[in-house]
Design an enzyme around this catalytic site. Structure first.
Site, PDB file in Angstrom:
ATOM      1  CG  ASP A   1      -1.606   2.709  -3.262  1.00 19.77           C
ATOM      2  OD1 ASP A   1      -1.187   2.808  -2.096  1.00 19.77           O
ATOM      3  OD2 ASP A   1      -2.775   2.999  -3.596  1.00 19.77           O
TER       4      ASP A   1
ATOM      5  N   PRO B   1       1.598   7.637  -0.984  1.00 16.70           N
ATOM      6  CG  PRO B   1       2.115   9.751  -0.167  1.00 16.70           C
ATOM      7  CD  PRO B   1       1.318   8.522   0.159  1.00 16.70           C
ATOM      8  N   GLY B   2       4.293   7.019  -1.193  1.00 14.55           N
ATOM      9  CA  GLY B   2       5.628   6.437  -1.370  1.00 14.55           C
ATOM     10  C   GLY B   2       6.635   6.855  -0.306  1.00 14.55           C
TER      11      GLY B   2
ATOM     12  CG  ASP C   1       1.700   2.529   5.989  1.00 11.12           C
ATOM     13  OD1 ASP C   1       1.369   2.484   7.185  1.00 11.12           O
ATOM     14  OD2 ASP C   1       1.982   3.590   5.397  1.00 11.12           O
TER      15      ASP C   1
ATOM     16  CB  CYS D   1      -1.558   6.775  10.773  1.00 13.55           C
ATOM     17  SG  CYS D   1      -2.631   7.071   9.377  1.00 13.55           S
TER      18      CYS D   1
ATOM     19  CG  ASP E   1      -7.253  -4.655  -5.223  1.00 15.96           C
ATOM     20  OD1 ASP E   1      -6.846  -4.918  -4.073  1.00 15.96           O
ATOM     21  OD2 ASP E   1      -8.460  -4.490  -5.502  1.00 15.96           O
TER      22      ASP E   1
ATOM     23  CB  CYS F   1      -0.877   0.006   1.247  1.00 20.25           C
ATOM     24  SG  CYS F   1      -1.929  -1.438   1.411  1.00 20.25           S
ATOM     25  CB  ALA F   2       3.736   1.809  -2.154  1.00 23.94           C
TER      26      ALA F   2
HETATM   27  C1  LIG Z   1      -1.712   4.790   4.734  1.00 22.64           C
HETATM   28  S1  LIG Z   1      -1.720   4.929   3.037  1.00 22.64           S
HETATM   29  C2  LIG Z   1      -0.115   4.382   2.620  1.00 22.64           C
HETATM   30  C3  LIG Z   1       0.966   5.423   2.825  1.00 22.64           C
HETATM   31  C4  LIG Z   1       2.281   4.981   2.224  1.00 22.64           C
HETATM   32  N1  LIG Z   1       2.701   3.700   2.742  1.00 22.64           N
HETATM   33  C5  LIG Z   1       3.375   5.990   2.445  1.00 22.64           C
HETATM   34  O1  LIG Z   1       4.145   5.850   3.407  1.00 22.64           O
HETATM   35  O2  LIG Z   1       3.468   6.945   1.688  1.00 22.64           O
HETATM   36  C6  LIG Z   1      -2.716   3.580   2.547  1.00 22.64           C
HETATM   37  C7  LIG Z   1      -2.700   3.310   1.079  1.00 22.64           C
HETATM   38  O3  LIG Z   1      -3.398   2.093   0.844  1.00 22.64           O
HETATM   39  C8  LIG Z   1      -3.880   2.159  -0.458  1.00 22.64           C
HETATM   40  N2  LIG Z   1      -4.831   1.056  -0.697  1.00 22.64           N
HETATM   41  C9  LIG Z   1      -6.110   0.969  -0.312  1.00 22.64           C
HETATM   42  N3  LIG Z   1      -6.639  -0.205  -0.733  1.00 22.64           N
HETATM   43  C10 LIG Z   1      -5.657  -0.859  -1.391  1.00 22.64           C
HETATM   44  C11 LIG Z   1      -5.584  -2.107  -2.059  1.00 22.64           C
HETATM   45  N4  LIG Z   1      -6.632  -2.924  -2.141  1.00 22.64           N
HETATM   46  N5  LIG Z   1      -4.422  -2.460  -2.643  1.00 22.64           N
HETATM   47  C12 LIG Z   1      -3.337  -1.639  -2.577  1.00 22.64           C
HETATM   48  N6  LIG Z   1      -3.361  -0.441  -1.962  1.00 22.64           N
HETATM   49  C13 LIG Z   1      -4.500  -0.057  -1.366  1.00 22.64           C
HETATM   50  C14 LIG Z   1      -4.448   3.552  -0.552  1.00 22.64           C
HETATM   51  O4  LIG Z   1      -4.588   3.940  -1.899  1.00 22.64           O
HETATM   52  C15 LIG Z   1      -3.384   4.359   0.212  1.00 22.64           C
HETATM   53  O5  LIG Z   1      -2.467   4.905  -0.682  1.00 22.64           O
END
Ligand SMILES: C[S@@+](CC[C@H](N)C(=O)[O-])C[C@H]1O[C@@H](n2cnc3c(N)ncnc32)[C@H](O)[C@@H]1O
Length: 368
Positions: free
Chosen positions: A213, A193-194, A257, A310, A239, A190-191
């Site tokens: 992501d 914005p990275g 994350d 978070c 996904d 779940c990367a």
């Molecule tokens: C907490 S944020 C991640 C922040 C990121 N790890 C960073 O440090 O920049 C959660 C992320 O999960 C993504 N997300 C939600 N459902 C998802 C899925 N089924 N597969 C992959 N990513 C997913 C969202 O788009 C969002 O970008």
């Protein structure tokens, strides 16, 4: 505060008197929250009503503000600007810390930097900043520095050279806890914005990182950050509840994350209090469970999965891990020994700290 004011008005003000309504709120705010002398706050607010051409309201303004004690004791929701489902949940789970959490959530969040130690040690960078009149306080992590006074990131020395990244210390801990071994395969599932993917690449140059992501549009920030930091970051659309993006090769470390309510970061994103509902939390919980159960199939035996949010709500944290462990025979949590946060059944929970890090949850799971 609107709640208090409404309780003092025998009938609501007309739409065209909304300016007056706002004016009384400003006056009440000055009385309750500033050092402005009470008589000055009242007199000037009455005077301002006259300036608005609403002479008829001067008595009303005066009557409301002259007797601030008569303003109802604000509800916890009004006082801490949070919805009741969240207030109740926090009081239920953290009876000892709830008031502190509420108070912290209406303060300003600190601005913390993750110093790029490939360029220089944090202490040398702190000295450079101090020489430029930017004092900092070292964090618990060796490369975390908190600015005494926040300022725009691009005005801090070394910004364009990639000497640092703005990242809360609680968020920085995630990569430290994952701690991938050299030359191993790592998945950030779940990367976007990275931020944490870039932190992993910065600290572990030789890992083979796959960052996916479901929403890559949020990744533009990470891509521009990767240029600034000089790191080879590539974000793929995928996904993580499905396997259609996976080449079938196992990962040695997986970071989940997870998407969450963000209730540990309300200082930075107060809109969450308006936009997130109790039902959202259960939708997110379902998603978090799906992510874990699918990604587990991609973890090599002996590998580590780090689950982080978070959020400070156990429904998204320990409950999710409990559910996962109940379904998974080859999983075991690895205790996180630390002198920060509080131990939970399956991980570690940080609560937001005034002037300190955000609320975050971490659980480390190994594949037997
Ligand atoms: C907490 S944020 C991640 C922040 C990121 N790890 C960073 O440090 O920049 C959660 C992320 O999960 C993504 N997300 C939600 N459902 C998802 C899925 N089924 N597969 C992959 N990513 C997913 C969202 O788009 C969002 O970008």
């Amino acid at each position: 505060m609107s709640e208090q004011l409404d309780s003092r008005l025998t009938k609501p003000l007309r739409k065209k008197d909304f300016d007056l309504y706002c004016l009384i709120l400003v006056g009440a705010y000055q009385l309750q929250n500033t050092a402005i002398a009470d008589h000055a706050a009242v007199t000037l607010t009455v005077e301002a009503a006259r300036h608005l051409g609403k002479q008829w309201a001067c008595g009303l303004v005066n009557a409301i503000l002259r007797n601030p004690q008569a303003l109802l004791e604000p509800s916890v929701e009004a006082q801490f600007e949070a919805p009741s489902w969240l207030i109740r949940s926090i009081q239920h789970h953290y009876p000892d810390a709830a008031d502190n959490i509420f108070r912290t959530n209406i303060t300003r969040a600190p601005m913390t930097l993750r110093v790029n130690q490939n360029r220089q040690p944090a202490m040398s960078f702190a000295q450079i900043l101090l020489d430029q009149g930017i004092p900092t306080v070292p964090g618990e992590l060796s490369n975390a520095l908190t600015l005494v006074t926040p300022q725009a990131a691009n005005t801090i020395p070394g910004y364009s050279k990639g000497w640092f990244t703005v990242q809360d210390e609680a968020s920085q801990r995630v990569a430290h806890l994952l701690a991938p071994k050299p030359a191993t395969r790592v998945l950030d599932a779940c990367a976007s914005p990275g931020i944490k993917a870039l932190q992993l690449l910065e600290a572990h140059k030789d890992i083979h990182l796959t960052a996916i992501d479901v929403d890559v549009t949020r990744g533009f920030y990470g891509v521009s950050e990767s240029r600034r930091l000089g790191l080879p970051f590539e974000l793929r659309e995928g996904d993580a509840t499905l396997r259609n993006w996976w080449d079938g090769e196992m990962f040695d470390s997986i970071l989940v994350d997870a998407p969450c309510t963000g209730t540990g970061t309300l200082r930075r994103k107060p809109d969450i209090k308006l936009h997130r509902s109790h039902e959202d939390m259960f939708d997110l919980q379902r998603k978090q469970r799906e992510l874990l159960s699918n990604l587990w199939n991609m973890l090599a035996s002996g590998g580590t999965l780090l689950y982080s949010t978070c959020s400070i709500l156990p429904d998204e944290n320990d409950s999710v891990i409990q559910h996962f462990l109940d379904q998974t025979t080859d999983a075991s949590t690895v205790p996180i020994a630390a002198d920060w946060g509080r131990a939970t059944l399956f991980g570690r929970q940080c609560l937001p700290i005034e002037g300190g890090p955000d609320g975050f949850f971490y659980s480390r799971i190994t594949k037997l």
